[in-house]
Design an enzyme around this catalytic site. Sequence first.
Site, PDB file in Angstrom:
ATOM      1  N   SER A  37       0.824  -1.210   0.000  1.00  9.95           N
ATOM      2  CA  SER A  37       0.000   0.000   0.000  1.00  9.95           C
ATOM      3  C   SER A  37       0.865   1.271   0.000  1.00  9.95           C
ATOM      4  O   SER A  37       2.018   1.254   0.409  1.00  9.95           O
ATOM      5  CB  SER A  37      -0.908   0.026   1.230  1.00  9.95           C
TER       6      SER A  37
HETATM    7  N1  SAH Z   1      -0.840  -4.890   4.061  1.00  8.26           N
HETATM    8  C1  SAH Z   1      -0.108  -5.193   2.851  1.00  8.26           C
HETATM    9  C2  SAH Z   1      -0.906  -4.808   1.610  1.00  8.26           C
HETATM   10  C3  SAH Z   1      -1.244  -6.043   0.882  1.00  8.26           C
HETATM   11  S1  SAH Z   1      -2.307  -5.926  -0.515  1.00  8.26           S
HETATM   12  C4  SAH Z   1       1.273  -4.577   2.863  1.00  8.26           C
HETATM   13  O1  SAH Z   1       1.606  -3.820   3.799  1.00  8.26           O
HETATM   14  O2  SAH Z   1       2.069  -4.875   1.964  1.00  8.26           O
HETATM   15  C5  SAH Z   1      -3.632  -6.970   0.042  1.00  8.26           C
HETATM   16  C6  SAH Z   1      -3.289  -8.404   0.330  1.00  8.26           C
HETATM   17  O3  SAH Z   1      -4.484  -9.041   0.756  1.00  8.26           O
HETATM   18  C7  SAH Z   1      -2.775  -9.230  -0.859  1.00  8.26           C
HETATM   19  O4  SAH Z   1      -1.530  -9.760  -0.561  1.00  8.26           O
HETATM   20  C8  SAH Z   1      -3.838 -10.313  -1.033  1.00  8.26           C
HETATM   21  O5  SAH Z   1      -3.308 -11.568  -1.437  1.00  8.26           O
HETATM   22  C9  SAH Z   1      -4.413 -10.393   0.371  1.00  8.26           C
HETATM   23  N2  SAH Z   1      -5.746 -10.982   0.469  1.00  8.26           N
HETATM   24  C10 SAH Z   1      -6.801 -10.858  -0.365  1.00  8.26           C
HETATM   25  N3  SAH Z   1      -7.855 -11.546   0.104  1.00  8.26           N
HETATM   26  C11 SAH Z   1      -7.468 -12.129   1.280  1.00  8.26           C
HETATM   27  C12 SAH Z   1      -8.121 -12.964   2.254  1.00  8.26           C
HETATM   28  N4  SAH Z   1      -9.402 -13.354   2.120  1.00  8.26           N
HETATM   29  N5  SAH Z   1      -7.410 -13.358   3.327  1.00  8.26           N
HETATM   30  C13 SAH Z   1      -6.118 -12.986   3.482  1.00  8.26           C
HETATM   31  N6  SAH Z   1      -5.451 -12.202   2.600  1.00  8.26           N
HETATM   32  C14 SAH Z   1      -6.123 -11.775   1.518  1.00  8.26           C
END
Ligand code: SAH
Length: 189
Positions: A37
Amino acid sequence: MLAAIAEVPRWRFVPAESRAEAWADRALPIAAGQTISQPYMVALMTQELVLVGTETVLEIGTGSGYQAAILSRLCRRVVTIERIPELSLGAKQVLESLGCTNVECLIGDGSLGCAEQAPFDRIIVTAGAPKVPPQLCEQLEFGGRLVIPTGTHQPQMLQVVMHTAQGIVTTDVCPCSFVPLIGAAAWSE
Ligand code: SAH
């Protein structure tokens, strides 16, 4: 919160080819078509959690692990769930190498929360959900806060859900844009 942002080396959480851009205020691609993000959004969501340092925080969407690293400095314990094993394992490695010992990385569908370890003082969802999964409200401690982007695939509204004496109270923060939350209580694959 700003001190945590200043201290955590964001470049450690981005792929080698993006390191030069690690301090730019924008989202960057990570493995498996996901994103780390934008730092501003990480800061805003962290601020909306209103942490005092004693909380157990559930994060859904570990991704690179950057948000978890920021949280680890501002609360007692972080449980973070990621559905893509490759990302979870990569994040775990970086978090361990940075000495973030109060973060537990789990692999699974976080749209259902983590019933085994509930309730949580705070919950942060870092992927866009069609609506607030009811399971997450049920796992939120009395007095707790849940920060989550909800709405269409693009964009979403960042919302804060509070578990108050009057029940569940939801407020809008601002429009935002996240990759989709995919799971039993969210978007289907
Ligand atoms: N907080 C992260 C941002 C990640 S983007 C950072 O600091 O880098 C969002 C993430 O959510 C992705 O990696 C995606 O695979 C994950 N995601 C999507 N649906 C999900 C679910 N149901 N359970 C766990 N993770 C999920």
